[in-house]
Enzyme design. Structure first.
Site, PDB file in Angstrom:
ATOM      1  N   THR A  48       0.855  -1.185   0.000  1.00 32.09           N
ATOM      2  CA  THR A  48       0.000   0.000   0.000  1.00 32.09           C
ATOM      3  C   THR A  48       0.889   1.233   0.000  1.00 32.09           C
ATOM      4  OG1 THR A  48      -0.131   0.365   2.404  1.00 32.09           O
ATOM      5  CG2 THR A  48      -1.572  -1.336   1.482  1.00 32.09           C
ATOM      6  N   CYS A  49       0.262   2.408   0.016  1.00 30.81           N
ATOM      7  CA  CYS A  49       1.064   3.636   0.028  1.00 30.81           C
ATOM      8  C   CYS A  49       1.823   3.798   1.341  1.00 30.81           C
ATOM      9  CB  CYS A  49       0.183   4.856  -0.233  1.00 30.81           C
ATOM     10  SG  CYS A  49      -1.153   5.066   0.963  1.00 30.81           S
ATOM     11  N   ARG A  51       2.826   0.995   3.406  1.00 32.83           N
ATOM     12  CA  ARG A  51       3.623  -0.162   3.830  1.00 32.83           C
ATOM     13  C   ARG A  51       3.840  -1.135   2.677  1.00 32.83           C
ATOM     14  NH1 ARG A  51       2.195  -1.756   8.429  1.00 32.83           N
ATOM     15  NH2 ARG A  51       0.799   0.002   8.820  1.00 32.83           N
ATOM     16  N   HIS A 100       1.838  -8.667  14.642  1.00 33.19           N
ATOM     17  CA  HIS A 100       1.993  -7.490  13.777  1.00 33.19           C
ATOM     18  C   HIS A 100       0.851  -7.411  12.769  1.00 33.19           C
ATOM     19  CE1 HIS A 100       4.122  -4.391  11.409  1.00 33.19           C
ATOM     20  NE2 HIS A 100       3.579  -5.028  10.376  1.00 33.19           N
ATOM     21  N   GLN A 117      -9.644   1.569   5.612  1.00 34.54           N
ATOM     22  CA  GLN A 117      -9.190   1.037   4.331  1.00 34.54           C
ATOM     23  C   GLN A 117      -8.269  -0.168   4.466  1.00 34.54           C
ATOM     24  OE1 GLN A 117      -7.839   5.016   2.771  1.00 34.54           O
ATOM     25  NE2 GLN A 117      -8.672   4.167   0.888  1.00 34.54           N
ATOM     26  N   ALA A 191      -5.008  13.849  -8.401  1.00 37.42           N
ATOM     27  CA  ALA A 191      -6.218  13.147  -8.838  1.00 37.42           C
ATOM     28  C   ALA A 191      -6.071  11.632  -8.685  1.00 37.42           C
ATOM     29  CB  ALA A 191      -6.536  13.495 -10.292  1.00 37.42           C
ATOM     30  N   GLY A 192      -5.263  11.205  -7.727  1.00 34.67           N
ATOM     31  CA  GLY A 192      -5.128   9.783  -7.454  1.00 34.67           C
ATOM     32  C   GLY A 192      -6.199   9.317  -6.489  1.00 34.67           C
TER      33      GLY A 192
END
Length: 258
Positions: A48-49, A51, A100, A117, A191-192
């Site tokens: 993800t952005c 991790r 974890h 999310q 616009a992401g």
């Protein structure tokens, strides 16, 4: 049971390095298959952005590769010098790795604690690995339990009440500055996915006008159309800044753009 997690997150690595390490597009299933073929282990990759984490497991007695070997795999695969990875990677094993993952899926290890999310991102990571045949009995059980943990946390605690995402927190802060928005112009830069989420929350403010700008004019136009806003050319960012009462920047640029 043998379980190894090797990864980094927003606490250990800057965004520009996390972007280089991201497994996205066709790279993700290819990396899953390579992990299975090269090391003979089950594999799930959560990317993800915030991790990048590789979960590896073996049900038989043969030991898993050392975490340094997996670090070298990441270095080779992503073409990032191993020296840049040595100080940012963590590598918990067995029960520590389970603990974890449960903290991650419960959003206790998130940039915004309680954000919703991450549970969906963990589920999609597992489903993709299952689809490509790299999930075996250990990771199947682990990620099924993790999904159950996420559901229990949401239903039995108040952690996810209210606005709990980076974009919603930003909009909540804007509410503290202005008491009405009917005469305000809001500019969203980027616009992401984060830009689209921000605009979703902005619509509730019913501002007079929403401007959207992005380096890609097609993306800006698409996102602006979805929120009833106006796309602004990237070259006119300075003009848009002058017009705006509120500016929310959601780009992934490694350097400041203003």
């Amino acid at each position: 049971m043998k379980l190894l997690l090797v990864g980094c997150n927003f606490k250990t690595a800057p965004i520009e390095l996390r972007e280089k390490l991201a497994f996205d597009g066709p790279k993700l299933p290819a990396a899953l298959r390579e992990l299975e073929n090269r090391y003979g282990c089950e594999a799930v990759i959560l990317s993800t952005c915030n991790r990048v984490e590789l979960y590896l497991a073996r049900a038989h007695d043969q030991p898993l590769p050392e975490h340094g070997v997996i670090a070298e795999f990441v270095s080779e695969w992503q073409r990032v010098p191993i020296q840049q990875l040595q100080t940012i990677l963590y590598a918990p094993q067995n029960t520590d790795a389970i603990r974890h993952l449960f903290r991650v899926v419960a959003s206790l290890d998130s940039l915004i604690v309680g954000e919703s999310q991450i549970a969906g991102q963990v589920k999609r990571a597992y489903e993709l690995a299952h689809e490509h045949g790299t999930v075996g009995p250990i990771l199947h059980a682990l990620f099924q339990h993790a999904n159950g943990v996420a559901k229990r946390v949401r239903t039995e605690t108040g952690i996810s009440r209210g606005h709990v995402s980076v974009s919603s927190v930003a909009v909540d802060y804007v509410r503290q500055v202005f008491d009405h928005f009917g005469d305000k112009t809001i500019l969203v830069i980027g616009a992401g996915k984060m830009g689209e989420l921000t605009l979703k929350h902005l619509r509730d403010l019913t501002p007079r006008r929403i401007l959207v700008t992005n380096r890609s004019p097609e993306k800006a136009a698409h996102v602006a159309q979805g929120c009833g806003g106006l796309a602004m050319p990237w070259e006119k960012l300075d003009d848009a800044l002058v017009e705006a009462d509120v500016v929310l920047s959601t780009t992934g640029a490694p350097e400041p753009i203003m």
